[in-house]
Scaffold this motif. Structure first.
Motif, short mmCIF file in Angstrom:
data_model
loop_
_atom_site.label_atom_id
_atom_site.label_comp_id
_atom_site.label_asym_id
_atom_site.label_seq_id
_atom_site.Cartn_x
_atom_site.Cartn_y
_atom_site.Cartn_z
N GLU A 1 55.71 102.44 24.21
CA GLU A 1 56.32 103.84 23.86
C GLU A 1 56.31 104.63 25.14
OE1 GLU A 1 54.32 107.37 21.60
OE2 GLU A 1 54.88 105.58 20.29
N GLU A 2 55.42 104.47 26.00
CA GLU A 2 55.42 105.34 27.22
C GLU A 2 56.24 105.00 28.31
OE1 GLU A 2 51.38 106.07 28.23
OE2 GLU A 2 50.81 107.03 26.54
N GLY A 3 56.96 103.53 28.08
CA GLY A 3 57.68 103.30 29.29
C GLY A 3 57.21 102.16 30.15
N TYR A 4 55.93 101.67 29.77
CA TYR A 4 55.34 100.77 30.76
C TYR A 4 56.07 99.35 30.11
CZ TYR A 4 52.01 103.86 32.64
OH TYR A 4 51.21 104.69 33.29
N ARG A 5 56.12 98.26 31.15
CA ARG A 5 56.41 97.02 30.81
C ARG A 5 55.46 95.92 31.21
NH1 ARG A 5 60.07 94.07 34.65
NH2 ARG A 5 60.30 95.39 36.45
N PHE A 6 55.36 94.84 30.82
CA PHE A 6 54.30 93.95 30.99
C PHE A 6 54.82 92.74 31.68
CE2 PHE A 6 53.52 96.37 27.29
CZ PHE A 6 52.60 96.96 27.55
N VAL A 7 54.07 92.27 32.87
CA VAL A 7 54.68 91.14 33.76
C VAL A 7 53.45 90.30 33.97
CG1 VAL A 7 56.84 92.45 34.46
CG2 VAL A 7 54.51 92.48 35.85
N THR A 8 53.87 89.12 34.36
CA THR A 8 52.92 88.25 34.73
C THR A 8 52.41 88.67 36.20
OG1 THR A 8 54.03 86.59 35.61
CG2 THR A 8 53.63 86.02 33.42
N VAL A 9 51.25 88.20 36.75
CA VAL A 9 50.94 88.24 38.01
C VAL A 9 51.92 87.89 39.22
CG1 VAL A 9 49.27 87.80 39.86
CG2 VAL A 9 48.34 88.60 37.83
N SER A 10 52.54 86.72 38.56
CA SER A 10 53.45 86.05 39.49
C SER A 10 54.72 86.92 39.71
CB SER A 10 54.03 84.65 39.00
OG SER A 10 52.72 83.67 39.15
N GLU A 11 55.13 87.36 38.46
CA GLU A 11 56.53 88.38 38.48
C GLU A 11 55.90 89.56 39.12
OE1 GLU A 11 58.50 87.50 34.00
OE2 GLU A 11 56.53 88.41 34.15
#
Length: 95
Positions: A71-81
């Motif tokens: 909701e706050e605009g964060y997105r989640f990525v892997t360490v590799s990404e």
């Protein structure tokens, strides 16, 4: 240990130390949530434990944390990404 990793061509990745979740000790869902949401920053790596002795509270905490950060605009990525994004000089996590 770090030397051996380097010799093997591996990269050491640490987590963001400013998140006092203590989820491994089962401190309560609210403690885990506050430990992450209280000081989250773009690019953080949050370390959580998916198994602890007894009933985990981490999964219940993530049910609160993930929607809130989304909701706050964060997105989640892997360490590799994240490493790839950093190398291409792009923001690791946009907010």
């Amino acid at each position: 240990m770090l030397t051996v990793g380097r010799e093997e061509g591996l990269m050491t990745v640490l987590w963001s130390w400013h998140h006092p979740t203590d989820d491994w000790a089962r401190p309560g869902v609210n403690h885990i949530v506050k430990g992450i949401l209280g000081d989250v920053r773009s690019g953080d790596i949050v370390l959580l434990h998916d198994y602890v002795s007894g009933k985990t509270q981490t999964i219940d905490a993530l049910r609160v944390i993930l929607p809130k950060l989304t909701e706050e605009g964060y997105r989640f990525v892997t360490v590799s990404e994240m490493l790839h994004l950093k190398n291409s000089k792009t923001n690791m996590v946009n907010r």
